[in-house]
Design a protein around this motif. Structure first.
Motif, short mmCIF file in Angstrom:
data_model
loop_
_atom_site.label_atom_id
_atom_site.label_comp_id
_atom_site.label_asym_id
_atom_site.label_seq_id
_atom_site.Cartn_x
_atom_site.Cartn_y
_atom_site.Cartn_z
N ILE A 194 51.59 2.96 6.28
CA ILE A 194 51.02 2.20 7.18
C ILE A 194 49.49 1.88 7.02
O ILE A 194 48.74 0.76 7.32
CB ILE A 194 50.97 3.04 8.75
N ALA A 195 49.02 2.76 6.28
CA ALA A 195 47.47 2.68 5.73
C ALA A 195 47.51 3.49 4.66
O ALA A 195 48.18 4.61 4.23
CB ALA A 195 46.71 2.70 6.73
N GLU A 196 45.95 3.60 3.98
CA GLU A 196 45.95 4.25 2.82
C GLU A 196 44.35 4.77 3.15
O GLU A 196 43.48 4.04 3.28
CB GLU A 196 46.05 3.63 1.56
N LEU A 197 44.30 6.06 2.95
CA LEU A 197 42.90 6.74 3.11
C LEU A 197 41.95 6.62 1.89
O LEU A 197 42.66 7.31 0.94
CB LEU A 197 42.75 8.06 3.82
N THR A 198 41.06 5.98 1.49
CA THR A 198 40.38 6.00 0.38
C THR A 198 38.97 6.75 0.39
O THR A 198 38.48 6.74 1.34
CB THR A 198 40.00 4.47 -0.20
N LEU A 199 38.99 7.48 -0.61
CA LEU A 199 37.55 8.45 -0.67
C LEU A 199 36.77 8.10 -1.89
O LEU A 199 37.06 8.62 -3.17
CB LEU A 199 38.10 9.91 -0.63
N LYS A 240 50.30 -2.12 16.05
CA LYS A 240 49.03 -1.69 16.61
C LYS A 240 48.31 -0.50 15.94
O LYS A 240 47.00 -0.46 16.03
CB LYS A 240 49.59 -1.22 17.98
N VAL A 241 49.19 0.40 15.47
CA VAL A 241 48.57 1.59 14.95
C VAL A 241 47.85 0.98 13.53
O VAL A 241 46.84 1.64 13.26
CB VAL A 241 49.68 2.65 14.31
N LYS A 242 48.46 0.07 12.78
CA LYS A 242 47.94 -0.42 11.59
C LYS A 242 46.61 -1.06 12.12
O LYS A 242 45.56 -0.83 11.31
CB LYS A 242 48.86 -1.36 10.73
N ASP A 243 46.57 -2.01 12.77
CA ASP A 243 45.31 -2.56 13.34
C ASP A 243 44.35 -1.57 13.69
O ASP A 243 43.07 -1.77 13.49
CB ASP A 243 45.66 -3.66 14.54
N PHE A 244 44.70 -0.53 14.53
CA PHE A 244 43.70 0.51 14.93
C PHE A 244 43.01 1.20 13.63
O PHE A 244 41.86 1.21 13.45
CB PHE A 244 44.50 1.62 15.70
N LEU A 245 43.87 1.54 12.52
CA LEU A 245 43.35 2.27 11.41
C LEU A 245 42.54 1.32 10.43
O LEU A 245 41.33 1.81 10.22
CB LEU A 245 44.45 2.79 10.57
N LEU A 246 42.93 0.18 10.30
CA LEU A 246 42.01 -0.67 9.33
C LEU A 246 40.99 -0.97 10.04
O LEU A 246 39.91 -1.45 9.43
CB LEU A 246 42.89 -2.05 9.16
N SER A 247 40.73 -0.97 11.60
CA SER A 247 39.46 -1.41 12.01
C SER A 247 38.58 -0.14 12.40
O SER A 247 37.70 -0.23 12.89
CB SER A 247 39.63 -2.33 13.20
N TYR A 248 39.12 1.02 12.04
CA TYR A 248 38.68 2.29 12.37
C TYR A 248 37.40 2.56 11.71
O TYR A 248 37.53 2.68 10.29
CB TYR A 248 39.55 3.37 12.38
N ASN A 249 36.13 2.49 12.18
CA ASN A 249 34.74 2.59 11.48
C ASN A 249 33.94 3.77 11.91
O ASN A 249 33.02 3.15 12.74
CB ASN A 249 33.86 1.22 11.22
N TYR A 250 34.17 5.11 11.90
CA TYR A 250 33.32 6.35 12.51
C TYR A 250 33.15 7.06 11.21
O TYR A 250 33.83 8.09 11.09
CB TYR A 250 33.95 6.91 13.43
N PRO A 251 31.98 6.97 10.63
CA PRO A 251 31.60 7.72 9.55
C PRO A 251 31.53 9.26 9.79
O PRO A 251 31.86 10.12 8.91
CB PRO A 251 30.31 7.28 9.22
N GLU A 252 31.36 9.58 11.11
CA GLU A 252 31.23 10.89 11.44
C GLU A 252 32.59 11.46 11.46
O GLU A 252 32.94 12.82 11.24
CB GLU A 252 30.65 11.37 12.82
N LYS A 267 37.47 5.57 4.23
CA LYS A 267 38.19 4.54 5.34
C LYS A 267 39.35 4.30 4.99
O LYS A 267 39.93 4.61 3.94
CB LYS A 267 37.29 3.29 5.02
N PHE A 268 39.79 3.65 5.88
CA PHE A 268 41.58 3.24 5.85
C PHE A 268 41.58 1.81 5.32
O PHE A 268 40.99 1.02 5.78
CB PHE A 268 42.18 3.34 7.42
#
Length: 298
Positions: free
Chosen positions: A105-110, A246-258, A270-271
């Motif tokens: 659904i998404a990928e977490l990049t570090l 909805k889950v994909k849209d949520f993840l791709l727009s999630y921007n909370y560094p903490e 980020k996702f």
């Protein structure tokens, strides 16, 4: 006229039935996240709860979570519709795709880990062990059978550097092999003398050190693996498409560094869009080591 009305009614009913059959599944009454066995603390639990609250606001259904006892437990929960989402390592992701029909659904990049070794093999600071050849006849701790950085990659490193086959590695090279059940447990096992050596994700020892859970320089790295693609976020495949969207849209727009700093050790994480092709190399390594989902999840 009556016949025409009845015919139209039948057609509409049949169309509705087809539409229902074409959906991916029934709308869930709740959404469940499975957290894999990793290093954890109260701060991470707190930040995860905030993530779940924000996801609830997006989905409109209660969001729950549980800490899986193993990678296998998380995958089986997805397979049996007991969990809907999990952040998998690359290896556990490909096993989950094959075993539980999980979809990316998404990928977490570090970014902080780009091009750096993903996995390390460590020994106690004062250990006489200098190279992987010195591990012969010693006790060794992996993390979990389906862990990328705690099993797949370090095993590939051992096979390559020792110049032996996977079968030779598994049939008598070590005195004893254990699965610690978590990256933090593997590291602590080395520092406390439970294992002569262990494998773990490269960032874990320093993370434990920074939190005061192990003493500074209480371990040494004797081998490193290659780098990895991003970490896959997998969702249960038979969920309705609108929920997935909805889950994909949520993840791709999630921007909370903490959140990213506490959950994954990097505020720059980020996702991003998922790409299954990124895991071809992991599948090749698994095949070379004869690590199939059926063998791993017995």
């Amino acid at each position: 006229m009556k016949r025409i009305i009845l015919l139209l009614t039948a057609v509409l009913a049949f169309s509705s039935l087809l539409a229902a059959c074409g959906s991916s599944g029934s709308a869930p009454k709740k959404f469940v996240i499975a957290y894999l066995p990793q290093e954890s603390d109260e701060k991470r639990a707190e930040i995860n709860k905030d993530f779940e609250t924000k996801l609830y606001q997006q989905l409109g259904v209660p969001v729950e979570s549980f800490k899986a006892t193993s990678y296998n437990a998380a995958i089986e929960a997805m397979k049996n519709s007991k969990a809907d989402l999990a952040v998998f390592g690359p290896f556990s992701y490909i096993v989950a795709v094959e075993r539980a029909k999980v979809e990316p659904i998404a990928e977490l990049t570090l970014p902080a880990m780009a091009g750096k070794p993903a996995s390390v093999i460590i020994v106690p600071k004062n250990s006489p062990i200098k190279t992987v050849a010195d591990l012969k006849g010693k006790t060794f701790g992996f993390v979990d059978p389906v862990s990328t950085t705690g099993h797949l990659l370090p095993k590939a490193v051992l096979v390559k550097q020792l110049g032996i086959t996977p079968k030779e590695l598994e049939s008598g090279f070590f005195k004893e092999v254990s699965f610690a059940g978590g990256h933090d447990k593997a590291v602590l096992g080395v520092v406390r003398g439970q294992y002569d050596a262990a494998a773990t994700a490269s960032m874990i020892p320093a993370t434990l050190e920074s939190k005061g859970l192990i003493e500074k320089d209480s371990y040494r790295v004797i081998a490193e693996s290659e780098s990895l693609p991003g970490t896959a976020v997998g969702i249960r495949g038979n969920l309705p498409q609108d929920v997935k969207t909805k889950v994909k849209d949520f993840l791709l727009s999630y921007n909370y560094p903490e959140y990213f700093k506490n959950a994954f050790g990097s505020a720059d994480a980020k996702f991003i869009e998922a790409n299954d092709k990124n895991y071809v190399r992991i599948r090749e390594i698994a095949k070379s080591l004869n690590l199939s989902p059926e063998d791993l999840l017995k």
